[in-house]
Motif scaffolding. Structure first.
Motif, mmCIF file in Angstrom:
data_model
loop_
_atom_site.group_PDB
_atom_site.id
_atom_site.type_symbol
_atom_site.label_atom_id
_atom_site.label_comp_id
_atom_site.label_asym_id
_atom_site.label_seq_id
_atom_site.Cartn_x
_atom_site.Cartn_y
_atom_site.Cartn_z
ATOM 1 N N MET A 1 4.573 -12.284 2.501
ATOM 2 C CA MET A 1 4.360 -11.077 3.272
ATOM 3 C C MET A 1 4.067 -11.465 4.698
ATOM 4 N N ASN A 71 9.366 -8.182 6.939
ATOM 5 C CA ASN A 71 8.067 -8.185 6.266
ATOM 6 C C ASN A 71 8.281 -7.551 4.900
ATOM 7 N N GLY A 72 8.251 -8.342 3.835
ATOM 8 C CA GLY A 72 8.438 -7.730 2.531
ATOM 9 C C GLY A 72 8.923 -8.693 1.465
ATOM 10 N N MET A 118 9.961 -3.966 -1.457
ATOM 11 C CA MET A 118 9.178 -3.377 -0.363
ATOM 12 C C MET A 118 9.516 -4.130 0.915
ATOM 13 N N TRP A 119 9.600 -3.394 2.013
ATOM 14 C CA TRP A 119 9.922 -4.053 3.274
ATOM 15 C C TRP A 119 9.677 -3.137 4.468
ATOM 16 N N ARG A 135 12.455 0.903 6.541
ATOM 17 C CA ARG A 135 11.248 0.861 5.708
ATOM 18 C C ARG A 135 11.641 1.167 4.267
ATOM 19 N N ASP A 136 11.001 0.527 3.315
ATOM 20 C CA ASP A 136 11.416 0.616 1.910
ATOM 21 C C ASP A 136 11.344 2.029 1.353
ATOM 22 N N LYS A 141 5.507 -0.917 2.727
ATOM 23 C CA LYS A 141 5.249 -1.699 3.935
ATOM 24 C C LYS A 141 5.443 -0.815 5.172
ATOM 25 N N SER A 156 4.174 -3.894 12.700
ATOM 26 C CA SER A 156 3.597 -3.668 11.371
ATOM 27 C C SER A 156 2.214 -3.049 11.455
ATOM 28 N N ASP A 481 -1.985 -1.948 2.085
ATOM 29 C CA ASP A 481 -1.378 -2.870 3.048
ATOM 30 C C ASP A 481 -2.427 -3.412 4.011
ATOM 31 N N GLU A 490 -0.774 -10.750 -0.178
ATOM 32 C CA GLU A 490 0.351 -9.860 -0.429
ATOM 33 C C GLU A 490 0.040 -9.001 -1.649
ATOM 34 N N ARG A 492 1.340 -6.305 -4.494
ATOM 35 C CA ARG A 492 2.571 -5.872 -5.158
ATOM 36 C C ARG A 492 2.262 -4.756 -6.146
#
Length: 881
Positions: A1, A71-72, A118-119, A135-136, A141, A156, A481, A490, A492
């Motif tokens: 991450m 980022n993800g 996720m990103w 963005r996911d 994220k 971010s 986050d 990170e 999940r």
């Protein structure tokens, strides 16, 4: 991450990129990188999870056309890599970053809907001179945006945009109002910072010379609504398929080259994740290599608290015995107070309750053991985990004319009762319900009075979709986050696998709620895996804190914040109403809950952290306590009065007093100490010999020792006091009768007729231009009434007090004892004792045993040399030259 930052436009530069990237070291302590080309700059901080040895960013394709800051985690990256290799792509790393980059090179923006993960990412296309942000699907994220002139900033974290030097800070008052009024936040693109937006879940943005375009890259929300209409019958086979899909989702999220652990609250969702991992360990599944031989679990527990879930945590640990290392964190109210500013700084925007602080504490411990943490976030919003969903479902059944609506209601009564019991108790006790707007400045609330907040109330699946993408889940994902990345972790979330979510929505509503049981499919899927007490529990608590208990313990601290000049001067609050309601909450006389006070408190501390100018902190080394022969800070010993007298004032430092303090021995102890100190200082002792001197004492400590000081919450304020206090100018630091509780004391001391008479006289005086007539008419005893003062030492910071009783008698009594014990050289020149009501606004002699003009003694305190705060100097020796 990781963390990403960047810009598009002429306002950006290498220096801007550096400042933005330096703000988020915690998001990526394992590496950093930057890329600048033409109008674009990309910055990156790396927390290495997959392909630790490679995968540095920003990363470019071999031909140099595409550059990514990412980022993800995309969990299906291996399948995508195989597909891309079949299309002719080659790879130089084992990272998912390179797969994401080459997928975009192959499919453009259509690639995003192929990702399962996720990103938050930025990709620069050098050929088209176009920047793409994405963005996911669920917004796990973050990506924040700010258009500053002709330059777009993104990052971010909001702090990076603030640090750019390009954005001018301003409050988004609409967001602030909606938060205070409706208890909502993250219900759209807007943040609490005017001009800073967020990409929404499933959203992408492109910017080039032609401008900015924002659009959804997926039809996921529409697909879920369409699937919800199919209503596939729910049966054992569906439960078995869901179990298989959930296992696979957890398995995918164990992919890591660094240690993985589990956040375990004791609720159904996080417990399910923990026992699934335990099952995979039992099976020797290869993906558990990242877990190790024993699963690390992290839990916040609150022994003795009503919302403690330790027994449920322990039940899961028993199931996993032999394959688990449990880490229990015990957050306390004192730790909460200590961490509060860090916690608010971490979250960047106000949050709905103090509950996420428990998660903050868990993450702080977890980072000492693991780098990746799985938890149960998202299950509530897809399987009706909150009680209000029952009402939506019942209304849906009723609207559909189904006969089983009444049956469903009957089997849900115990759950519904838990939601309504506190409101019922308040009604029985006739506790006053105060609307949120009552605590707001009238101009502020009037400006946004037209704001509305409506939710889907008649269709369960549509309400779940609404909360997944708009109302509920976005804020929870933000908490996760911020809390994880604050400690370089990170997080999940296996439940937010888009294929798992789509499967749930394809099932009939009975897979979600049936016979009063929510999350039915999850309960069925984990039967036999989870302890029965968790699988069949109907009360939900989750990661939270005993907020009510903590607030009661910290009431003095919070009261001081509400009392402060900063809070009083905000254009958003009605300070008197807030203080009155907080007093009522402490006494249990109103129906306001701690959540309301949390929002007010959170906004105030957020404003202080992000908008108020902070004084420069100068390290002056260890704090040195003054002696009795030295002045207080920023004061002086010597003063020449307007009458021409030269006086020297020696403030005597003391311990705090309370109602149990015996005043006379207390004073004599400090008189003895002063003369002992004086005897060791030849310069000061010689300067005092033969000169007249007096002992001055603050009326405040006399009143306290006489039991004439009262905690705010012990004063029963009547309606006359509440009305009259509104017409008195509020003086700084709580002095005077401009608050209901001090006015109530005035009424009790002088009687309502006398106060009304003085009020009428004061009104006439204002018309005639004569100030202070109210206090002349009401008398010095009332003038001396003080409210809680923000900078006073406890308990004066949360108390109001009357004038001391019989101050002349007190002065005479103290003088007699002083004459009997001071050294002979100073005995004959002692003039007597003065009881002084002194502050930075005015001075009043309330009592003395010295005949003569009181104004003379008030002149000696023209600059108020005493200190009621940390100085703790409520007495003084005053020498007249």
């Amino acid at each position: 991450m990781c963390g990403i930052v960047g810009y598009y436009g002429p306002g950006g530069s290498e220096a801007v990129l550096r400042k933005m990237n330096d703000c988020q070291v915690h998001r990526g302590p394992d590496g950093e990188g930057s890329f600048i080309e033409g109008p674009v700059g990309l910055g990156h901080r790396r927390l290495s999870i997959i392909d630790v040895a490679h995968g540095q960013q920003p990363m470019q394709t071999a031909d140099g056309r595409y550059t990514i800051a990412y980022n993800g985690e995309v969990y299906n990256y291996l399948d995508l890599r195989t597909e891309l290799e079949a299309l002719g792509h080659t790879f130089t790393t084992d990272s998912d970053t390179e797969v994401v980059l080459q997928a975009f090179a192959e499919w453009g923006g259509d690639a995003f809907d192929r990702f399962n993960g996720m990103w938050g990412l930025a990709i620069w296309d050098a050929q088209e001179q176009r920047l793409t942000l994405s963005r996911d699907h669920f917004g796990i994220k973050p990506v924040y945006l700010a258009q500053v002139g002709d330059t777009l900033l993104f990052s971010s974290e909001i702090k990076s945009i603030l640090a750019s030097g390009l954005y001018t800070k301003a409050v988004n008052e609409r967001s602030l109002y909606r938060y205070l009024r409706f208890r909502i936040h993250e219900d759209g693109r807007e943040t609490f910072f005017a001009g800073i937006d967020r990409l929404e879940p499933s959203e992408m943005l492109t910017v080039d010379a032609s401008g900015v375009e924002r659009r959804m890259f997926t039809r996921l929300r529409e697909e879920l609504a369409e699937l919800g209409k199919q209503q596939r019958p729910y049966d054992d086979a569906a439960a078995a398929e869901y179990k298989e899909r959930l296992f696979e989702s957890v398995r995918l999220r164990l992919q890591s080259e660094v240690p993985v652990g589990t956040s375990l609250s004791g609720g159904l969702d996080s417990s399910a994740v923990a026992v699934i991992i335990n099952q995979l360990l039992n099976q020797g599944d290869a993906t558990t290599k990242s877990v190790g031989a024993r699963q690390n679990t992290f839990s916040a527990v609150f022994p003795g608290s009503a919302n403690d879930e330790e027994k449920y945590v322990d039940a899961v640990l028993d199931i996993c015995e032999g394959q688990v290392d449990s880490h229990k964190i015990l957050p306390t109210a004192d730790e909460f107070k200590q961490d509060l500013l860090d916690f608010i700084r971490t979250q960047e925007e106000p949050l709905i309750s103090s509950g996420p602080y428990a998660q903050f504490q868990v993450m702080r411990e977890a980072t000492n053991h693991v780098t990746v943490l799985l938890d149960g976030q998202g299950a509530d919003e897809m399987m009706a985990g909150y009680i209000p969903y029952y009402f939506v479902y019942l209304r849906q059944l009723k609207a559909q004319g189904k006969k089983d609506a009444a049956l469903e209601l009957s089997k849900s009564l115990d759950v519904l009762y838990r939601l309504g019991r506190f409101k019922l108790q308040d009604k029985i006790k006739r506790k006053k319900v105060i609307p949120a707007t009552a605590f707001m400045n009238s101009e502020f609330s009037s400006k946004y009075a037209g704001e509305k907040f409506a939710t889907e109330g008649n269709n369960l699946k549509l309400r779940l979709i609404e909360d997944l993408f708009h109302n509920s889940l976005p804020s929870l994902l933000r908490y996760e986050d911020k809390n994880t990345m604050r400690f370089s972790l990170e997080g999940r979330v296996p439940f937010l696998d888009k294929e798992v979510v789509k499967f749930i929505f394809s099932l009939s509503d009975e897979a979600i709620i049936k016979d009063g049981w929510n999350k039915r499919v999850l309960r069925d899927a984990t039967r036999g895996l989870l302890p029965e007490m968790i699988n069949r529990r109907r009360n939900k608590i989750g990661f939270t804190t005993p907020q009510g208990e903590w607030f009661m313990r910290l009431k003095n601290y919070f009261y001081n914040i509400f009392l402060s000049e900063e809070f009083a001067n905000r254009p958003y609050f009605d300070q008197n109403e807030v203080l009155h309601a907080f007093e009522g909450w402490i006494k249990g006389t109103n129906g306001v809950d701690s959540m309301t006070f949390w929002r007010l408190l959170n906004v105030e501390l957020w404003l202080r952290e992000f908008f108020d100018d902070k004084p420069e902190v100068i390290d002056e080394g260890p704090v040195r306590i003054k002696t009795d022969l030295e002045p207080n800070a920023d004061k002086q010993l010597a003063l020449t009065t307007s009458l021409g007298e030269q006086v020297t004032r020696y403030p005597l430092r003391s311990e705090l007093v309370d109602k149990d303090t015996d005043l006379d021995p207390f004073v004599m102890e400090h008189i003895d100490r002063f003369f002992a100190t004086l005897g060791a200082d030849e310069e000061h002792s010689q300067a005092m010999v033969g000169k007249q001197w007096y002992f001055f004492i603050s009326e405040k400590i006399i009143a306290i020792t006489q039991g004439r000081s009262y905690f705010i919450w012990d004063i029963n304020v009547g309606r006359p006091a509440r009305v009259l206090s509104k017409y008195v100018t509020r003086t700084p630091a709580g002095i005077g009768l401009g608050s209901p509780f001090t006015m109530q004391l005035a009424i009790q001391e002088a009687g309502l007729p006398r106060v009304l008479y003085a009020s009428a006289g004061g009104a006439v005086g204002k018309v005639l231009g004569k100030k202070g007539l109210f206090y002349e008419l009401v008398g010095n005893d009332i003038r001396a009434i003080d409210g809680p003062t923000e900078y006073s030492a406890y308990p004066s910071n949360v108390s109001a007090k009357l004038a001391p009783k019989d101050p002349d008698e007190v002065a005479a009594r103290l003088s007699e004892q002083i004459r009997s014990r001071v050294p002979q050289a100073y005995r004959d020149t002692f003039g007597g004792t003065i009881v002084m009501d002194a502050n930075d606004i005015g001075r009043n002699v309330l009592g003395s045993d010295v005949p003569g003009d009181q104004g003379r003694f008030e002149e000696m305190f023209a600059d108020n040399p005493l200190g009621q705060g940390s100085e703790q100097t409520p007495m003084a020796i005053v020498v007249v030259d």
